[in-house]
Motif scaffolding. Structure first.
Motif, mmCIF file in Angstrom:
data_model
loop_
_atom_site.group_PDB
_atom_site.id
_atom_site.type_symbol
_atom_site.label_atom_id
_atom_site.label_comp_id
_atom_site.label_asym_id
_atom_site.label_seq_id
_atom_site.Cartn_x
_atom_site.Cartn_y
_atom_site.Cartn_z
ATOM 1 N N GLU A 95 0.821 -1.214 0.000
ATOM 2 C CA GLU A 95 0.000 0.000 0.000
ATOM 3 C C GLU A 95 0.857 1.267 0.000
ATOM 4 O OE1 GLU A 95 -3.846 -0.127 0.166
ATOM 5 O OE2 GLU A 95 -2.817 -1.674 -0.932
ATOM 6 N N PHE A 98 1.772 1.862 -3.372
ATOM 7 C CA PHE A 98 0.588 2.306 -4.117
ATOM 8 C C PHE A 98 0.335 3.795 -3.882
ATOM 9 C CE2 PHE A 98 -4.011 3.177 -4.081
ATOM 10 C CZ PHE A 98 -4.394 2.723 -5.330
ATOM 11 N N TYR A 99 0.262 4.173 -2.619
ATOM 12 C CA TYR A 99 -0.074 5.568 -2.310
ATOM 13 C C TYR A 99 1.054 6.541 -2.625
ATOM 14 C CZ TYR A 99 -4.522 4.272 -0.210
ATOM 15 O OH TYR A 99 -5.796 3.826 -0.013
ATOM 16 N N TRP A 107 -6.635 8.024 -9.795
ATOM 17 C CA TRP A 107 -7.102 6.997 -8.870
ATOM 18 C C TRP A 107 -7.077 7.546 -7.438
ATOM 19 C CZ3 TRP A 107 -5.331 1.130 -9.224
ATOM 20 C CH2 TRP A 107 -6.128 0.371 -8.365
ATOM 21 N N LEU A 111 -10.128 8.190 -4.589
ATOM 22 C CA LEU A 111 -10.129 7.636 -3.227
ATOM 23 C C LEU A 111 -10.239 8.714 -2.155
ATOM 24 C CD1 LEU A 111 -7.389 4.863 -3.507
ATOM 25 C CD2 LEU A 111 -9.868 4.579 -3.462
ATOM 26 N N LEU A 114 -12.848 8.783 0.525
ATOM 27 C CA LEU A 114 -12.862 7.643 1.457
ATOM 28 C C LEU A 114 -11.844 7.831 2.578
ATOM 29 C CD1 LEU A 114 -13.100 4.634 -1.039
ATOM 30 C CD2 LEU A 114 -14.932 6.025 -0.079
ATOM 31 N N LYS A 120 -2.961 0.339 7.729
ATOM 32 C CA LYS A 120 -4.062 -0.633 7.783
ATOM 33 C C LYS A 120 -4.155 -1.307 9.155
ATOM 34 C CE LYS A 120 -4.714 0.292 3.455
ATOM 35 N NZ LYS A 120 -5.819 1.208 3.085
ATOM 36 N N HIS A 176 -11.307 -5.407 1.404
ATOM 37 C CA HIS A 176 -9.977 -4.810 1.279
ATOM 38 C C HIS A 176 -9.216 -5.494 0.135
ATOM 39 C CE1 HIS A 176 -6.331 -2.858 2.225
ATOM 40 N NE2 HIS A 176 -5.750 -3.860 2.851
ATOM 41 N N THR A 177 -8.530 -4.657 -0.643
ATOM 42 C CA THR A 177 -7.807 -5.201 -1.800
ATOM 43 C C THR A 177 -6.389 -4.652 -1.861
ATOM 44 O OG1 THR A 177 -8.728 -3.377 -3.074
ATOM 45 C CG2 THR A 177 -9.855 -5.489 -3.263
HETATM 46 N N1 IYR Z 1 -6.091 -0.934 -2.007
HETATM 47 C C1 IYR Z 1 -5.910 0.400 -1.463
HETATM 48 C C2 IYR Z 1 -6.553 1.443 -2.310
HETATM 49 C C3 IYR Z 1 -8.007 1.409 -2.460
HETATM 50 C C4 IYR Z 1 -8.534 1.238 -3.725
HETATM 51 C C5 IYR Z 1 -9.890 1.285 -3.912
HETATM 52 I I1 IYR Z 1 -10.609 1.168 -5.796
HETATM 53 C C6 IYR Z 1 -10.765 1.494 -2.829
HETATM 54 O O1 IYR Z 1 -12.134 1.533 -3.032
HETATM 55 C C7 IYR Z 1 -10.233 1.675 -1.571
HETATM 56 C C8 IYR Z 1 -8.846 1.629 -1.387
HETATM 57 C C9 IYR Z 1 -6.385 0.459 -0.019
HETATM 58 O O2 IYR Z 1 -6.982 -0.491 0.457
HETATM 59 O O3 IYR Z 1 -6.150 1.465 0.640
#
Ligand code: IYR
Length: 226
Positions: A95, A98-99, A107, A111, A114, A120, A176-177
């Motif tokens: 992550e 990713f961030y 992208w 987010l 959210l 995490k 969670h992904t």
């Molecule tokens: N996997 C990352 C980013 C993420 C991607 C999406 I599309 C989401 O709806 C929420 C998060 C994470 O879990 O923070």
């Protein structure tokens, strides 16, 4: 040829129950209201949830329809704090990347509402993590590789049913992904033919937890009647 789905063998539909239309209206309204009350939560209580409840929810997920009834899913339910910790460390590593660069700006913008980031803590705090694997094929009793069909569709349906089951018992969930999720094969010792599909975090929502102030599309936007 041995065939576990014996061709041509049928039984009467075992559990069908017809409702009258008034009941159908009530039930459909109530079920919608019930599902509309589901929100993804990211802040969980550490209070334990009995394993039997998780088992029942997984059994419910396992009733999902699937391509050729091959049931191409495997669920790993984790409450062991040592394994949860390893998953958190591995997920946060992905992550972070990713961030901090891998994700395109567009992208990250999507987010923004959210409020997610690379931290995490729920991966350790929540009492249960459920790793959902998509099983691409299986080895038959004769040692042959049998391909599975519509794996993504089937596992997606099962995952939806799992979320519904967990919601039905008053548990909070987070779909969670962490990406990529390959580390789940290593930590959970799952074979190569199983692809991590989702990590579902579940437990009681933390007291006074907040969720993003976002809304769902209305029926007019998501459907067309012809
Ligand atoms: N996997 C990352 C980013 C993420 C991607 C999406 I599309 C989401 O709806 C929420 C998060 C994470 O879990 O923070």
């Amino acid at each position: 040829m041995k065939n576990t789905n014996a061709r041509g063998k049928f039984i009467p539909l075992p559990t069908y129950q017809k409702l009258d239309e008034a009941e159908m209206l009530t039930v459909s309204r109530e079920f919608y209201a019930f599902l509309a009350g589901r929100r993804s939560v990211r802040d969980f209580s550490s209070k334990g949830v009995p394993e039997e409840i998780i088992r029942n929810c997984l059994s419910a997920a396992g009733t999902a329809p699937s391509g050729a009834n091959l049931q191409p899913w495997h669920f790993v339910a984790i409450s062991d704090p040592k394994i949860k910790r390893r998953i958190r460390i591995a997920a946060e590593k992905e992550e972070r990347e990713f961030y901090r660069g891998r994700a395109p700006g567009e992208w990250l913008d999507a987010l923004e509402p959210l409020g997610t980031n690379e931290q995490k803590p729920f991966l350790e705090k929540a009492p249960w993590l459920i790793a959902v694997f998509a099983v691409k094929n299986e080895i038959t009793e004769e040692g042959r590789i049998r391909k599975h069909y519509y794996v993504t569709e089937s596992v997606g349906i099962a995952a939806g049913m799992l979320l519904t089951a967990l919601h039905s018992v008053g548990l909070g969930t987070l779909t969670h992904t962490p990406s990529p999720m390959k580390f789940l094969n290593e930590i959970l010792e799952r074979p190569e033919n199983e692809k991590p599909f989702l990590l579902i975090v579940t437990g009681y929502p933390a007291e006074n937890t907040v969720v993003p102030d976002i809304s769902r599309k209305g029926l007019a936007e998501i459907s067309t009647f012809l």
